[in-house]
Design a protein around this motif. Structure first.
Motif, PDB file in Angstrom:
ATOM      1  N   SER A   4     -20.210  -4.741 -15.753  1.00  0.00           N
ATOM      2  CA  SER A   4     -20.680  -4.729 -14.371  1.00  0.00           C
ATOM      3  C   SER A   4     -20.476  -6.089 -13.720  1.00  0.00           C
ATOM      4  O   SER A   4     -20.039  -6.195 -12.587  1.00  0.00           O
ATOM      5  N   GLN A   5     -20.797  -7.160 -14.436  1.00  0.00           N
ATOM      6  CA  GLN A   5     -20.626  -8.490 -13.883  1.00  0.00           C
ATOM      7  C   GLN A   5     -19.151  -8.783 -13.627  1.00  0.00           C
ATOM      8  O   GLN A   5     -18.782  -9.351 -12.610  1.00  0.00           O
ATOM      9  N   ARG A   6     -18.295  -8.362 -14.567  1.00  0.00           N
ATOM     10  CA  ARG A   6     -16.865  -8.627 -14.415  1.00  0.00           C
ATOM     11  C   ARG A   6     -16.316  -7.909 -13.189  1.00  0.00           C
ATOM     12  O   ARG A   6     -15.536  -8.457 -12.419  1.00  0.00           O
ATOM     13  N   VAL A   7     -16.749  -6.659 -12.961  1.00  0.00           N
ATOM     14  CA  VAL A   7     -16.305  -5.893 -11.808  1.00  0.00           C
ATOM     15  C   VAL A   7     -16.789  -6.546 -10.517  1.00  0.00           C
ATOM     16  O   VAL A   7     -16.051  -6.695  -9.557  1.00  0.00           O
ATOM     17  N   ASN A  11     -12.033 -10.387  -6.797  1.00  0.00           N
ATOM     18  CA  ASN A  11     -11.695 -11.010  -5.518  1.00  0.00           C
ATOM     19  C   ASN A  11     -11.344  -9.916  -4.509  1.00  0.00           C
ATOM     20  O   ASN A  11     -10.177  -9.530  -4.372  1.00  0.00           O
ATOM     21  N   ILE A  12     -12.384  -9.398  -3.839  1.00  0.00           N
ATOM     22  CA  ILE A  12     -12.184  -8.267  -2.927  1.00  0.00           C
ATOM     23  C   ILE A  12     -11.215  -8.606  -1.789  1.00  0.00           C
ATOM     24  O   ILE A  12     -10.327  -7.808  -1.481  1.00  0.00           O
ATOM     25  N   PRO A  13     -11.316  -9.787  -1.137  1.00  0.00           N
ATOM     26  CA  PRO A  13     -10.342 -10.103  -0.077  1.00  0.00           C
ATOM     27  C   PRO A  13      -8.896 -10.084  -0.579  1.00  0.00           C
ATOM     28  O   PRO A  13      -7.998  -9.607   0.122  1.00  0.00           O
ATOM     29  N   ALA A  42     -16.488  -2.736  -5.506  1.00  0.00           N
ATOM     30  CA  ALA A  42     -16.591  -2.942  -6.946  1.00  0.00           C
ATOM     31  C   ALA A  42     -17.907  -2.362  -7.442  1.00  0.00           C
ATOM     32  O   ALA A  42     -18.980  -2.737  -6.978  1.00  0.00           O
ATOM     33  N   ARG A  43     -17.811  -1.409  -8.369  1.00  0.00           N
ATOM     34  CA  ARG A  43     -19.013  -0.803  -8.950  1.00  0.00           C
ATOM     35  C   ARG A  43     -18.964  -0.961 -10.473  1.00  0.00           C
ATOM     36  O   ARG A  43     -17.976  -1.430 -11.032  1.00  0.00           O
ATOM     37  N   ALA A  44     -20.044  -0.548 -11.106  1.00  0.00           N
ATOM     38  CA  ALA A  44     -20.141  -0.702 -12.563  1.00  0.00           C
ATOM     39  C   ALA A  44     -19.044   0.058 -13.293  1.00  0.00           C
ATOM     40  O   ALA A  44     -18.591  -0.358 -14.361  1.00  0.00           O
ATOM     41  N   THR A  78      -8.055  -4.542 -16.295  1.00  0.00           N
ATOM     42  CA  THR A  78      -8.186  -3.277 -17.023  1.00  0.00           C
ATOM     43  C   THR A  78      -9.234  -2.359 -16.409  1.00  0.00           C
ATOM     44  O   THR A  78      -9.542  -1.308 -16.965  1.00  0.00           O
ATOM     45  N   GLN A  79      -9.805  -2.780 -15.271  1.00  0.00           N
ATOM     46  CA  GLN A  79     -10.858  -1.952 -14.673  1.00  0.00           C
ATOM     47  C   GLN A  79     -10.295  -0.627 -14.158  1.00  0.00           C
ATOM     48  O   GLN A  79      -9.198  -0.588 -13.581  1.00  0.00           O
ATOM     49  N   PRO A  80     -11.018   0.470 -14.340  1.00  0.00           N
ATOM     50  CA  PRO A  80     -10.571   1.765 -13.808  1.00  0.00           C
ATOM     51  C   PRO A  80     -10.506   1.737 -12.280  1.00  0.00           C
ATOM     52  O   PRO A  80     -11.357   1.130 -11.629  1.00  0.00           O
ATOM     53  N   LEU A  81      -9.481   2.370 -11.745  1.00  0.00           N
ATOM     54  CA  LEU A  81      -9.359   2.503 -10.288  1.00  0.00           C
ATOM     55  C   LEU A  81      -9.774   3.905  -9.884  1.00  0.00           C
ATOM     56  O   LEU A  81      -9.307   4.893 -10.469  1.00  0.00           O
ATOM     57  N   HIS A  82     -10.641   4.002  -8.911  1.00  0.00           N
ATOM     58  CA  HIS A  82     -11.058   5.295  -8.364  1.00  0.00           C
ATOM     59  C   HIS A  82     -10.539   5.366  -6.932  1.00  0.00           C
ATOM     60  O   HIS A  82     -11.052   4.686  -6.043  1.00  0.00           O
ATOM     61  N   LEU A  83      -9.504   6.188  -6.731  1.00  0.00           N
ATOM     62  CA  LEU A  83      -8.820   6.229  -5.437  1.00  0.00           C
ATOM     63  C   LEU A  83      -9.111   7.550  -4.738  1.00  0.00           C
ATOM     64  O   LEU A  83      -8.892   8.621  -5.306  1.00  0.00           O
TER      65      LEU A  83
END
Length: 368
Positions: A4-7, A11-13, A42-44, A78-83
């Protein structure tokens, strides 16, 4: 907790900037140019991206998702992308002084100067293509002397229901809403009507039908530039038009007349679609330009409008139209489906590029 912290420290911008540069497949446009990025969060469980378009994108969804993933692989790791992809088609501008129709967002007139060039076939397949792309589509058969859309969509035996004094269009396979004079008269009998009766019938079919939230309504016009076409330009809110021609000179002469008519009544031309461009032998595969070559392409270039596509003279298309299997054609003939899909997508993009119509939001002014 560590995930969660890593997500949350992404860097959203930078992600938004990378998304803005992603090119939308087959368009030459970017997510940024289309203002398509609605939210990046960014979510958990990973990165959630919501994209919204003013045109259908179901047919390019997988390719677009792959491009997004590639663009963000260094930023999202490696974070999952939810599109999520959504389409909201707006109502766009029509001729001045013509009110829009309840239940219909955009009307596209399909015309030809002369008969026999495959205009009704083109109308049916453009409609079927947009429906497959995720849009809500309708077809109004305005060729009152020779209504063929019920046959092409396999609903010739259908009858419109009535609801609150209005006719409910017959729904064909793929969800296309179809309304035609062919549902209401004996199609084996000649329609012997003068121009004013034809114009009145067209208006009744359009205005007295209960269209159900149609994004794109195609009007299959009769050949020529007569009463029905004049009614269309004066009384019916048309977003734009498509002109169908074959490559030979005599068809091009008449197609120019159709183009000239639309230009005189301030209806934009989204493009020219050249039909029967080449015949491909089903036995040996030999191709032959029976009607000449590139006539529609040259006409489009001369008029400075897009060439939407060049379609072959095809036995499977003819059989599909006669058998009422427009939807199945796209499954069985992928090469032909690709041409119609590309043409329909160009039309949808052209509609999206027009200014939006806000007239329905304004109160009516009554001068007493």
């Amino acid at each position: 907790m560590h995930t969660s912290q890593r997500v949350s420290h992404m860097n959203i911008p930078a992600i938004e900037a990378a998304l803005a540069a992603v090119e939308i497949p087959t368009t030459g446009r970017t997510l940024g140019s289309e203002n398509a990025v609605q939210s990046v969060e960014a979510r958990a469980d990973g990165l959630h991206i919501a994209l919204q378009f003013g045109f259908p994108v179901q047919h390019i969804g997988e390719a677009l998702a792959a491009r997004v993933q590639t663009a963000l692989q260094d930023l999202a790791g490696t974070q999952p992308l939810h599109l999520s992809l959504t389409t909201i088609v707006a109502t766009h501008k029509v001729q001045p002084g013509v009110a829009t129709i309840k239940g219909v967002k955009n009307i596209i007139a399909v015309a030809s100067g002369k008969g026999g060039v495959g205009k009704s076939t083109t109308t049916a397949n453009l409609a079927a293509a947009l429906a497959r792309m995720g849009a809500r589509v309708g077809v109004l058969d305005a060729d009152l002397y020779g209504p063929s859309q019920p046959t092409m969509f396999g609903v010739a035996e259908g009858k419109p229901d009535q609801r609150d004094g209005k006719l409910v269009p017959v729904v064909a396979e793929g969800g296309v809403q179809v309304m035609s004079i062919g549902f209401l008269v004996d199609t084996d009998q000649a329609v012997v009507w003068r121009g004013p009766m034809l114009s009145q019938a067209l208006q009744q079919l359009l205005f007295q039908s209960e269209w159900n939230n149609v994004d794109y309504l195609f009007i299959d016009l009769p050949p020529g530039t007569g009463d029905i076409q004049l009614t269309l330009s004066q009384k019916i809110p048309v977003t734009g038009s498509v002109v169908v021609t074959t490559p030979q000179d005599i068809a091009l002469i008449d197609a120019r007349k159709a183009v000239d008519m639309f230009q005189k009544v301030n209806i934009p031309i989204f493009g020219v679609l050249e039909n029967m461009s080449v015949h491909i032998c089903t036995h040996c595969g030999h191709s032959e330009a029976i009607f000449g070559s590139d006539g529609g392409k040259d006409l489009a270039a001369k008029l400075k409008v897009p060439l939407l596509g060049q379609l072959p003279l095809s036995l499977p298309v003819r059989e599909a139209m006669d058998n009422g299997t427009a939807a199945a054609l796209f499954e069985q003939q992928p090469a032909i489906a690709d041409i119609y899909t590309a043409a329909a997508f160009q039309v949808a993009l052209a509609v999206a590029d027009k200014g939006k119509d806000f007239s329905s939001r304004f109160p009516k002014i009554v001068v007493e």
